[in-house]
Design a protein around this motif. Structure first.
Motif, PDB file in Angstrom:
ATOM      1  N   LEU A  49      21.290  88.261   5.252  1.00 60.60           N
ATOM      2  CA  LEU A  49      20.220  87.316   5.560  1.00 60.60           C
ATOM      3  C   LEU A  49      20.511  85.933   4.983  1.00 60.60           C
ATOM      4  O   LEU A  49      20.244  84.918   5.620  1.00 60.60           O
ATOM      5  CB  LEU A  49      18.886  87.848   5.017  1.00 60.60           C
ATOM      6  N   CYS A  50      21.055  85.890   3.777  1.00 59.65           N
ATOM      7  CA  CYS A  50      21.406  84.603   3.171  1.00 59.65           C
ATOM      8  C   CYS A  50      22.486  83.899   3.987  1.00 59.65           C
ATOM      9  O   CYS A  50      22.417  82.679   4.201  1.00 59.65           O
ATOM     10  CB  CYS A  50      21.888  84.805   1.741  1.00 59.65           C
ATOM     11  N   ALA A  51      23.469  84.652   4.446  1.00 50.94           N
ATOM     12  CA  ALA A  51      24.550  84.079   5.243  1.00 50.94           C
ATOM     13  C   ALA A  51      24.011  83.495   6.545  1.00 50.94           C
ATOM     14  O   ALA A  51      24.423  82.410   6.981  1.00 50.94           O
ATOM     15  CB  ALA A  51      25.610  85.134   5.526  1.00 50.94           C
ATOM     16  N   GLN A  52      23.078  84.198   7.174  1.00 56.99           N
ATOM     17  CA  GLN A  52      22.497  83.735   8.430  1.00 56.99           C
ATOM     18  C   GLN A  52      21.696  82.449   8.246  1.00 56.99           C
ATOM     19  O   GLN A  52      21.658  81.600   9.139  1.00 56.99           O
ATOM     20  CB  GLN A  52      21.589  84.819   9.013  1.00 56.99           C
TER      21      GLN A  52
ATOM     22  N   LEU B 246      29.394  92.053  -5.486  1.00 53.68           N
ATOM     23  CA  LEU B 246      28.712  91.115  -4.592  1.00 53.68           C
ATOM     24  C   LEU B 246      29.715  90.327  -3.761  1.00 53.68           C
ATOM     25  O   LEU B 246      29.462  90.032  -2.584  1.00 53.68           O
ATOM     26  CB  LEU B 246      27.833  90.162  -5.404  1.00 53.68           C
ATOM     27  N   GLN B 247      30.861  90.001  -4.350  1.00 50.74           N
ATOM     28  CA  GLN B 247      31.895  89.290  -3.589  1.00 50.74           C
ATOM     29  C   GLN B 247      32.349  90.105  -2.379  1.00 50.74           C
ATOM     30  O   GLN B 247      32.621  89.549  -1.316  1.00 50.74           O
ATOM     31  CB  GLN B 247      33.094  88.984  -4.484  1.00 50.74           C
ATOM     32  N   ALA B 248      32.427  91.411  -2.542  1.00 45.23           N
ATOM     33  CA  ALA B 248      32.857  92.266  -1.432  1.00 45.23           C
ATOM     34  C   ALA B 248      31.860  92.204  -0.279  1.00 45.23           C
ATOM     35  O   ALA B 248      32.247  92.105   0.892  1.00 45.23           O
ATOM     36  CB  ALA B 248      33.030  93.706  -1.919  1.00 45.23           C
TER      37      ALA B 248
ATOM     38  N   THR C 188      31.278  85.193   4.227  1.00 44.85           N
ATOM     39  CA  THR C 188      30.853  84.114   3.346  1.00 44.85           C
ATOM     40  C   THR C 188      31.377  84.373   1.932  1.00 44.85           C
ATOM     41  O   THR C 188      32.271  85.194   1.748  1.00 44.85           O
ATOM     42  CB  THR C 188      29.314  83.985   3.361  1.00 44.85           C
ATOM     43  N   LYS C 189      30.856  83.669   0.927  1.00 47.25           N
ATOM     44  CA  LYS C 189      31.340  83.854  -0.436  1.00 47.25           C
ATOM     45  C   LYS C 189      30.215  83.660  -1.446  1.00 47.25           C
ATOM     46  O   LYS C 189      29.177  83.068  -1.137  1.00 47.25           O
ATOM     47  CB  LYS C 189      32.486  82.889  -0.739  1.00 47.25           C
TER      48      LYS C 189
END
Length: 259
Positions: free
Chosen positions: A58-61, A101-103, A110-111
């Motif tokens: 959701l954050c990426a979107q 979380l990075q995975a 994203t990152k």
């Protein structure tokens, strides 16, 4: 943050993804309409793989900054109990949670852009040199571009020495003591609940760099990001009022890691 001749800018951040299995904490979906950055629980005090995956997606979107929210390994105490650990244990626990979380961030194209420690870990790295070193070493060894969200103290000083970028956090729904530390939760007035009072404190802090302590002392404090809590009784109501009043005051709301 306020610059000479510039418009005040602030990042609104909230702790997110603190549900676990069938247990639910906070209204993440509603908060994602308000905030510009998210501190996402990484499984040690709260959160699980499904929750992390969903919040990161959701954050990426929505273009919301993705931040790791590591904790002491204290799920029962929600990460709010002190733990005596070695520097190596603290460092590797942070790397473990950040890596998880990075995975998920990589899986969604994203990152992770920032890291903000949770609860007692967050308090401890401010005052304890060995814990501060463990946190800074963890970030530096994994990805030196990650912004450390913190408060004045040992961690900020060491991060600057190592060349890490930091963002100073203001806890506007918490009372402060005259020395600039947070009022212990067990004391009366430690947690504020009036949305308009909290919004007014936010605006003064962002525009003028002033925060009034529990005893009425004016504290000079620079902030880059304001922390909103999603787990309080009226956390969502407070967040809505703060966002509205901040915008009305002409303050630009923008995620810090992209400024």
């Amino acid at each position: 943050m306020q610059g000479s001749g510039t418009t005040a800018t602030i990042d609104l951040v909230a702790d997110m993804g603190e549900s676990y299995g069938q247990w639910r904490m906070g209204d993440d979906d509603a908060f994602l309409e308000i905030i510009t950055s998210a501190n996402i629980a990484c499984g040690y005090h709260a959160g699980d793989p499904r929750t992390m995956d969903r919040i990161v997606s959701l954050c990426a979107q929505r273009g919301i900054g993705i931040g790791a929210h590591p904790s002491f390994p204290d799920r029962v105490g929600f990460g709010r109990r002190m733990m005596e650990l070695s520097e190596t244990e603290v460092r590797t626990d942070i790397i473990y949670q950040l890596g998880a979380l990075q995975a998920f961030a990589a899986a969604h194209g994203t990152k992770v852009t920032h890291l903000c420690p949770h609860g007692k870990l967050g308090n401890s790295v401010i005052t304890r040199p060995n814990y501060a070193k463990a946190m800074v070493d963890a970030i530096y060894s994994v990805d030196p571009s990650i912004v450390l969200y913190t408060q004045p103290g040992q961690t900020a000083d060491l991060a600057r020495e190592r060349g890490l970028k930091i963002a100073m956090v203001g806890n506007i729904d918490r009372s402060y003591e005259d020395d600039g530390t947070l009022t212990p939760r067990g004391l009366p007035g430690a947690v504020l609940s009036d949305p308009e009072e909290i919004a007014a404190r936010t605006i003064r802090l962002v525009k003028d760099g002033i925060l009034v302590s529990r005893n009425g002392k004016e504290l000079q404090r620079h902030v880059d990001t304001i922390l909103l809590h999603s787990d309080g009784a009226n956390g969502l109501g407070i967040a809505k009022v703060v966002r509205q009043r901040v915008a009305e005051a002409g303050i630009t709301i923008h995620r810090f890691a992209s400024i």
